[in-house]
Design a protein around this motif. Structure first.
Motif, PDB file in Angstrom:
ATOM      1  N   ARG A  77       4.754  26.285   2.534  1.00 18.28           N
ATOM      2  CA  ARG A  77       3.606  27.166   2.681  1.00 18.28           C
ATOM      3  C   ARG A  77       3.456  28.164   1.533  1.00 18.28           C
ATOM      4  NH1 ARG A  77      -0.305  25.847   4.632  1.00 18.28           N
ATOM      5  NH2 ARG A  77      -0.916  27.887   5.385  1.00 18.28           N
ATOM      6  N   SER A  78       4.309  28.078   0.530  1.00 21.75           N
ATOM      7  CA  SER A  78       4.213  29.014  -0.599  1.00 21.75           C
ATOM      8  C   SER A  78       3.193  28.486  -1.598  1.00 21.75           C
ATOM      9  CB  SER A  78       5.588  29.180  -1.263  1.00 21.75           C
ATOM     10  OG  SER A  78       6.525  29.690  -0.354  1.00 21.75           O
ATOM     11  N   TRP A  79       1.931  28.663  -1.281  1.00 21.90           N
ATOM     12  CA  TRP A  79       0.879  28.011  -2.066  1.00 21.90           C
ATOM     13  C   TRP A  79       0.736  28.595  -3.472  1.00 21.90           C
ATOM     14  CZ3 TRP A  79      -0.011  31.054   2.216  1.00 21.90           C
ATOM     15  CH2 TRP A  79      -0.581  32.302   1.966  1.00 21.90           C
ATOM     16  N   TRP A  80       1.283  29.796  -3.687  1.00 21.96           N
ATOM     17  CA  TRP A  80       1.142  30.374  -5.016  1.00 21.96           C
ATOM     18  C   TRP A  80       2.277  29.956  -5.945  1.00 21.96           C
ATOM     19  CZ3 TRP A  80       2.309  32.995  -0.567  1.00 21.96           C
ATOM     20  CH2 TRP A  80       3.581  33.536  -0.471  1.00 21.96           C
ATOM     21  N   GLN A  81       3.216  29.143  -5.443  1.00 24.94           N
ATOM     22  CA  GLN A  81       4.348  28.709  -6.244  1.00 24.94           C
ATOM     23  C   GLN A  81       4.120  27.284  -6.722  1.00 24.94           C
ATOM     24  OE1 GLN A  81       7.313  30.419  -7.035  1.00 24.94           O
ATOM     25  NE2 GLN A  81       6.209  32.213  -6.313  1.00 24.94           N
ATOM     26  N   ASP A  82       4.606  27.007  -7.919  1.00 21.82           N
ATOM     27  CA  ASP A  82       4.586  25.620  -8.362  1.00 21.82           C
ATOM     28  C   ASP A  82       5.994  25.052  -8.202  1.00 21.82           C
ATOM     29  OD1 ASP A  82       5.971  26.872 -10.358  1.00 21.82           O
ATOM     30  OD2 ASP A  82       4.438  26.625 -11.878  1.00 21.82           O
ATOM     31  N   GLY A  83       6.199  23.838  -8.655  1.00 20.82           N
ATOM     32  CA  GLY A  83       7.518  23.235  -8.578  1.00 20.82           C
ATOM     33  C   GLY A  83       7.615  22.100  -7.588  1.00 20.82           C
ATOM     34  N   ALA A  84       6.682  21.999  -6.643  1.00 19.09           N
ATOM     35  CA  ALA A  84       6.725  20.909  -5.682  1.00 19.09           C
ATOM     36  C   ALA A  84       6.335  19.602  -6.362  1.00 19.09           C
ATOM     37  CB  ALA A  84       5.788  21.189  -4.507  1.00 19.09           C
ATOM     38  N   SER A  85       7.010  18.522  -6.017  1.00 19.10           N
ATOM     39  CA  SER A  85       6.694  17.210  -6.575  1.00 19.10           C
ATOM     40  C   SER A  85       7.372  16.140  -5.733  1.00 19.10           C
ATOM     41  CB  SER A  85       7.168  17.090  -8.026  1.00 19.10           C
ATOM     42  OG  SER A  85       8.587  17.033  -8.084  1.00 19.10           O
ATOM     43  N   HIS A  86       6.867  14.911  -5.857  1.00 21.34           N
ATOM     44  CA  HIS A  86       7.500  13.804  -5.156  1.00 21.34           C
ATOM     45  C   HIS A  86       8.902  13.550  -5.692  1.00 21.34           C
ATOM     46  CE1 HIS A  86       4.734  12.121  -2.237  1.00 21.34           C
ATOM     47  NE2 HIS A  86       3.731  12.374  -3.057  1.00 21.34           N
ATOM     48  N   PHE A 124       0.827  -1.210   0.000  1.00 18.28           N
ATOM     49  CA  PHE A 124       0.000   0.000   0.000  1.00 18.28           C
ATOM     50  C   PHE A 124       0.858   1.256   0.000  1.00 18.28           C
ATOM     51  CE2 PHE A 124      -3.158  -3.062   1.367  1.00 18.28           C
ATOM     52  CZ  PHE A 124      -4.313  -2.615   0.743  1.00 18.28           C
ATOM     53  N   LEU A 125       1.929   1.230   0.783  1.00 19.87           N
ATOM     54  CA  LEU A 125       2.808   2.394   0.846  1.00 19.87           C
ATOM     55  C   LEU A 125       3.469   2.664  -0.505  1.00 19.87           C
ATOM     56  CD1 LEU A 125       4.457   1.730   4.322  1.00 19.87           C
ATOM     57  CD2 LEU A 125       2.897   3.591   3.766  1.00 19.87           C
ATOM     58  N   ARG A 126       3.966   1.611  -1.131  1.00 17.44           N
ATOM     59  CA  ARG A 126       4.594   1.784  -2.459  1.00 17.44           C
ATOM     60  C   ARG A 126       3.575   2.283  -3.470  1.00 17.44           C
ATOM     61  NH1 ARG A 126       7.258  -4.038  -2.100  1.00 17.44           N
ATOM     62  NH2 ARG A 126       9.165  -3.563  -0.918  1.00 17.44           N
ATOM     63  N   ARG A 127       2.386   1.695  -3.420  1.00 19.26           N
ATOM     64  CA  ARG A 127       1.369   2.119  -4.384  1.00 19.26           C
ATOM     65  C   ARG A 127       1.046   3.595  -4.211  1.00 19.26           C
ATOM     66  NH1 ARG A 127      -3.607   3.209  -6.125  1.00 19.26           N
ATOM     67  NH2 ARG A 127      -4.511   1.895  -7.771  1.00 19.26           N
ATOM     68  N   SER A 128       0.926   4.018  -2.959  1.00 24.93           N
ATOM     69  CA  SER A 128       0.622   5.412  -2.695  1.00 24.93           C
ATOM     70  C   SER A 128       1.726   6.317  -3.237  1.00 24.93           C
ATOM     71  CB  SER A 128       0.452   5.630  -1.189  1.00 24.93           C
ATOM     72  OG  SER A 128       0.185   6.976  -0.905  1.00 24.93           O
ATOM     73  N   LEU A 129       2.973   5.986  -2.967  1.00 32.20           N
ATOM     74  CA  LEU A 129       4.077   6.824  -3.430  1.00 32.20           C
ATOM     75  C   LEU A 129       4.145   6.854  -4.959  1.00 32.20           C
ATOM     76  CD1 LEU A 129       7.662   6.928  -1.969  1.00 32.20           C
ATOM     77  CD2 LEU A 129       7.278   7.022  -4.413  1.00 32.20           C
ATOM     78  N   ILE A 130       4.053   5.680  -5.570  1.00 23.99           N
ATOM     79  CA  ILE A 130       4.194   5.604  -7.033  1.00 23.99           C
ATOM     80  C   ILE A 130       3.054   6.332  -7.730  1.00 23.99           C
ATOM     81  CG2 ILE A 130       4.188   4.007  -8.996  1.00 23.99           C
ATOM     82  CD1 ILE A 130       5.653   1.989  -7.124  1.00 23.99           C
ATOM     83  N   TYR A 131       1.827   6.140  -7.262  1.00 25.22           N
ATOM     84  CA  TYR A 131       0.702   6.837  -7.883  1.00 25.22           C
ATOM     85  C   TYR A 131       0.804   8.341  -7.655  1.00 25.22           C
ATOM     86  CZ  TYR A 131      -4.043   8.208  -9.135  1.00 25.22           C
ATOM     87  OH  TYR A 131      -5.116   8.832  -9.715  1.00 25.22           O
ATOM     88  N   ASP A 132       1.081   8.752  -6.413  1.00 27.83           N
ATOM     89  CA  ASP A 132       1.107  10.178  -6.086  1.00 27.83           C
ATOM     90  C   ASP A 132       2.250  10.911  -6.761  1.00 27.83           C
ATOM     91  OD1 ASP A 132      -1.101   9.789  -4.558  1.00 27.83           O
ATOM     92  OD2 ASP A 132      -0.080   9.932  -2.616  1.00 27.83           O
ATOM     93  N   ALA A 133       3.270  10.188  -7.183  1.00 28.85           N
ATOM     94  CA  ALA A 133       4.373  10.832  -7.903  1.00 28.85           C
ATOM     95  C   ALA A 133       3.911  11.418  -9.233  1.00 28.85           C
ATOM     96  CB  ALA A 133       5.505   9.840  -8.145  1.00 28.85           C
ATOM     97  N   GLY A 134       2.711  11.074  -9.663  1.00 25.53           N
ATOM     98  CA  GLY A 134       2.162  11.625 -10.897  1.00 25.53           C
ATOM     99  C   GLY A 134       1.441  12.942 -10.720  1.00 25.53           C
ATOM    100  N   TYR A 135       1.228  13.378  -9.475  1.00 25.09           N
ATOM    101  CA  TYR A 135       0.587  14.679  -9.232  1.00 25.09           C
ATOM    102  C   TYR A 135       1.548  15.812  -9.588  1.00 25.09           C
ATOM    103  CZ  TYR A 135      -3.556  12.965  -6.740  1.00 25.09           C
ATOM    104  OH  TYR A 135      -4.756  12.376  -6.416  1.00 25.09           O
ATOM    105  N   THR A 136       0.997  16.922 -10.016  1.00 25.11           N
ATOM    106  CA  THR A 136       1.796  18.118 -10.283  1.00 25.11           C
ATOM    107  C   THR A 136       1.150  19.300  -9.578  1.00 25.11           C
ATOM    108  OG1 THR A 136       0.544  18.505 -12.336  1.00 25.11           O
ATOM    109  CG2 THR A 136       2.647  17.331 -12.517  1.00 25.11           C
TER     110      THR A 136
END
Length: 480
Positions: A184-193, A113-125
């Motif tokens: 906390r810089s919610w107006w910035q992009d660039g965060a990712s797994h 479950f942990l691996r699945r969560s990390l691998i799937y969530d790595a696709g968020y931008t």
């Protein structure tokens, strides 16, 4: 001074810690649908397991083998289906412990479950707009897998580190249950797994002994690993002073600063007893602290110089001890008063802008009042070549603001609350901040239920909400 007794403070601290630990053991089983979308993993039971050690740096070949544990989502789902029906798996998730054999997930099942969560969530931008940001879900369930494959293909170091992360139960659990990447810089992009994993790898490379069994005490090793995960997740887009445009803080340097605070906890009055018990969900707030790295030891020394006695800790952590509500100086847009940047004002003579000492001449300039250099062997800062030297700009248009400027000029809701967060986080007390919008929401909800004579006091208390540490164990004083 705080009117909270030591006994109340201790009871509140441990009750809060127990609540946080209990929350991490909850599994969100409602609505679980195997092989359809991402599993909402909350937290797992604390379990002990032998850990592997991150592999040392190696040459980067042209071709790399995909790490063990990096699989497509559908491949992991096929393994999950073999664990039983949806009802059976949901019941195991709710149990959250392997205390009863057969009644809960095994460690290997949890890791699926942990691996699945990390691998799937790595696709968020994360996509930023004017004053907010949104996490965009993957268009395909393999987007995260493909992003991690690209990360691995950059070199053997990446592949070896990801393999360690995917197969180290403790590290994987801390990382996945620590929240989404980004500060906390919610107006910035660039965060990712992927970027967060890169930062985690940089931290592990810089301090490999800190998370290796036998190289340090077991208690320290566990805390250091939580610290690395907290830094990697929390400092993922832009972590710097809450005003101005100082450069983003390096997570490795911040880790080293907080590590020194912890090692010398008595000297800095760093609440090690609270800090070591924090889960990653809260410890990352310490690392997300919106301040420049070099200002953290400066603030610690400056505040301790003003309040050297432990009995005054409430005042030391209170934002109102440093910053008056309202802007007192000339308005140049933010904190761009030329008097804050002029070299003569900085080091020879300045005129106070604080209401209590307004107009008084400060011999020795701002440096004499705020002590830009200080004696601290743990943080060399005397010369420009020293790692913790507090660089000052002589160009008021540069927008290179330092924290002492709001101290001198003042600020309103956001400035007060962020100053409170900055001071308490440097003492290991995590908190979130509330700006004027949060204050307005509070007031608009309860304003008309409050008698007229109490409204002014309530407005002050609403502003003071931002200065209240998240844990009872951190003493604080009410606004003056």
């Amino acid at each position: 001074m705080s009117d909270v007794t030591d006994e109340q403070r201790a009871n509140g601290r441990f009750a809060c810690a127990a609540e946080l630990i209990g929350r991490r053991r909850l599994w969100l089983a409602a609505g679980l649908t195997i092989a359809l979308g991402s599993f909402p993993v909350a937290a797992l039971a604390d379990q002990q397991a032998p850990l592997s050690t991150p592999v040392a740096a190696a040459e980067q070949p042209q071709q790399v083998t995909l790490p063990k544990g990096l699989e497509r989502v559908e491949e992991i789902d096929a393994k999950i289906k073999k664990m039983g029906s949806v009802t059976e798996v949901a019941r195991k998730l709710q149990t959250g412990s392997t205390a009863n054999a057969g009644a809960a997930l095994t460690q290997e099942e949890e890791m699926l479950f942990l691996r699945r969560s990390l691998i799937y969530d790595a696709g968020y931008t994360k996509v930023g707009t004017d004053n907010r940001a949104s996490w965009i879900a993957p268009k395909h369930e393999d987007d995260g897998y493909n992003a991690l494959v690209k990360f691995v293909q950059k070199g053997a170091d990446n592949a070896k580190f990801l393999e360690w992360l995917l197969n180290d139960y403790e590290a994987l659990q801390l990382y996945v249950t620590g929240g989404i990447p980004g500060g906390r810089s919610w107006w910035q992009d660039g965060a990712s797994h992927v970027r967060s994993i890169e930062q985690f790898m940089a931290l592990a490379k810089a301090h490999p002994d800190d998370i290796t069994r036998g190289k340090t005490s077991e208690a320290d090793r566990v805390v250091y690993k939580k610290m690395m995960v907290s830094a990697a997740l929390g400092m993922n887009d832009r972590t710097r002073l809450w005003t101005g445009t100082t450069k983003p803080a390096d997570p490795v340097v911040r880790y080293e600063i907080i590590k020194k605070f912890r090692e010398h906890s008595d000297q800095y009055r760093f609440r090690k007893d609270i800090f070591d018990q924090l889960p990653v969900e809260n410890m990352r707030w310490i690392f997300e602290n919106r301040i420049a790295n070099e200002e953290m030891p400066w603030l610690a020394n400056y505040s301790l110089g003003r309040y050297p006695n432990a009995k005054d800790e409430g005042s030391r952590l209170n934002a109102y001890s440093y910053i008056e509500y309202g802007h007192h100086g000339d308005d140049y847009g933010g904190y761009k008063d030329p008097e804050f940047y002029n070299e003569d004002n900085l080091y020879k003579s300045a005129v106070s802008q604080e209401p209590q000492t307004l107009g008084q001449v400060i011999q020795g300039g701002w440096n004499a009042k705020y002590h830009f250099t200080y004696e601290d062997d743990n943080f060399p800062n005397q010369n420009p070549s020293d790692p913790y030297y507090l660089e000052l700009s002589h160009d008021h248009t540069s927008d290179m603001v330092r924290l002492w400027m709001p101290f001198e000029e003042g600020g309103v809701c956001g400035a007060v609350s962020k100053t409170a967060r900055t001071s308490t986080a440097s003492s290991a007390c995590p908190q979130r901040w509330a700006d004027s919008r949060a204050t307005r929401r509070f007031l608009s909800t309860v304003w008309w239920t409050i008698p007229l004579r109490r409204r002014r006091a309530t407005r002050l208390r609403a502003t003071a909400l931002a200065t209240t540490p998240a844990l009872v164990g951190c003493a604080w004083a009410a606004p003056r």
